[in-house]
Enzyme design. Structure first.
Site, short mmCIF file in Angstrom:
data_model
loop_
_atom_site.label_atom_id
_atom_site.label_comp_id
_atom_site.label_asym_id
_atom_site.label_seq_id
_atom_site.Cartn_x
_atom_site.Cartn_y
_atom_site.Cartn_z
N HIS A 81 3.95 0.71 13.04
CA HIS A 81 2.97 1.15 14.04
C HIS A 81 2.92 0.06 15.10
O HIS A 81 2.93 -1.13 14.77
CB HIS A 81 1.61 1.37 13.39
N GLY A 111 3.09 7.22 3.04
CA GLY A 111 4.10 6.57 2.21
C GLY A 111 4.48 7.36 0.97
O GLY A 111 5.65 7.37 0.55
N GLY A 155 0.84 -1.19 0.00
CA GLY A 155 0.00 0.00 0.00
C GLY A 155 0.88 1.23 0.00
O GLY A 155 2.00 1.23 -0.50
N SER A 156 0.40 2.30 0.61
CA SER A 156 1.14 3.57 0.63
C SER A 156 2.52 3.41 1.27
O SER A 156 3.54 3.74 0.68
CB SER A 156 0.32 4.63 1.37
N GLU A 196 -4.69 10.97 16.01
CA GLU A 196 -5.63 10.73 14.91
C GLU A 196 -7.06 11.01 15.32
O GLU A 196 -7.82 11.65 14.59
CB GLU A 196 -5.52 9.28 14.44
#
Length: 329
Positions: A107, A133, A26-27, A194
């Site tokens: 993470h 990313g 992914g990213s 977040e």
């Protein structure tokens, strides 16, 4: 005092001769793996067949099934979404973790909340870029870097810290700064940021401001420009030099309104709510809720996402951005 590291503190040679498996494309998977490759390291991408496999192959990456990538690599960086990591780990990673390998994360969620329980005779580390990313990749290509955090959960070989710094250097982070933390601190502060500020707090504040103006009879277009579009200008100024820098560039009227009215919007009740959110993160309530949400196919997640996608601010935003040449592809 937090420990800081830069280019001269990390030795890329620590990773020479080691194969690094990046699980996920992914990213973060794409950004980090391309940077590792351009740093001269031996990288393989572990994936299941699908679009990501095709994308990685198109980028010139070596791609193979997850289990094969784990078997052939000394360092395994898991970059699939948090909610998918534990199941993938149990079936395609854990059975192939021989002694002295290094398991890596960006993470700390699954380690900190016990979703993944690694064997004792491996290193377990974290290298967490503080940016998406695509930015990790773009900054690297520009000769710069995105800051990152490192943390050590297990140091079986005695080399975990050196590996973490070398990996951070390979993705460009030491060009900026690398800060040392713990899995607990990274996980809990990241989730809180977040939920309370960066995503949850900001989107809720923007929607509340938009709805207040529209309900008072102002045009949705004006409301969008004032509470959403201009937000980037303010955030960029804060990003470049903090709150003081931002206030140097706004009018005296705006600054007086900022200092006197801001605390009325973000008042004592907000602090209470933030403390409750932090407590839910610290005691594992949020982690349990999110894991259960995924087990039942995300009904709350999907319903709330759909409701926000259909909010008037999204329709108006598309119309306003369509007027501006910079947003036309």
């Amino acid at each position: 005092m937090v420990k800081k590291y830069y280019e001269s503190d990390a030795d890329l040679g620590v990773l020479k001769g080691k194969k690094i498996a990046v699980i996920g494309y992914g990213s973060q998977g794409r950004g980090q793996s391309l940077n590792l490759k351009d740093s001269g390291l031996d990288v393989v991408i572990g994936l299941r067949p699908g679009k990501s496999w095709d994308a990685a192959s198109k980028d010139g990456q070596k791609v193979m099934p997850v289990s094969d990538a784990v078997k052939k690599s000394e360092i395994i960086q898991i970059l699939v979404p948090d909610e998918l990591q534990a199941a993938l780990y149990r079936t395609e990673i854990m059975p192939f973790l021989s002694d002295k390998k290094c398991l890596m994360f960006s993470h700390g969620f699954n380690i900190h909340f016990g979703q993944i329980l690694p064997p004792q005779k491996i290193d377990v580390i974290m290298v967490a870029p503080k940016g998406p990313g695509a930015m990790v990749r773009r900054q690297y290509e520009d000769g710069k870097g995105v800051p990152a955090l490192i943390a050590i959960h297990q140091d079986y070989t005695g080399n975990a810290h050196k590996i973490a710094l070398a990996y951070a250097k390979a993705i460009g982070a030491t060009r900026a700064v690398v800060l040392e933390t713990t899995f607990r601190e990274e996980t809990e502060t990241d989730l809180f940021g977040e939920q309370a500020v960066l995503c949850g707090g900001t989107t809720s504040l923007v929607k509340a401001g938009f709805e207040t103006l529209v309900d008072a009879g102002y045009s949705p277009e004006m409301a969008y420009l004032e509470v959403c579009h201009e937000l980037k200008l303010i955030v960029d100024l804060i990003y470049e030099g903090g709150l003081t820098n931002m206030r140097k560039y706004i009018s005296n009227t705006a600054q007086y309104g900022d200092l006197t009215r801001g605390p009325r919007v973000i008042g004592p009740e907000v602090y209470v709510a933030m403390q409750e959110i932090l407590k839910d993160i610290q005691d594992g309530s949020f982690a349990r809720e999110w894991m259960l949400e995924n087990l039942v196919n995300r009904p709350v997640f999907n319903a709330l996402t759909k409701a926000d996608e259909e909010h008037l601010i999204e329709d108006i935003g598309r119309e306003v951005r369509a007027m501006m040449p910079q947003f036309k592809k």
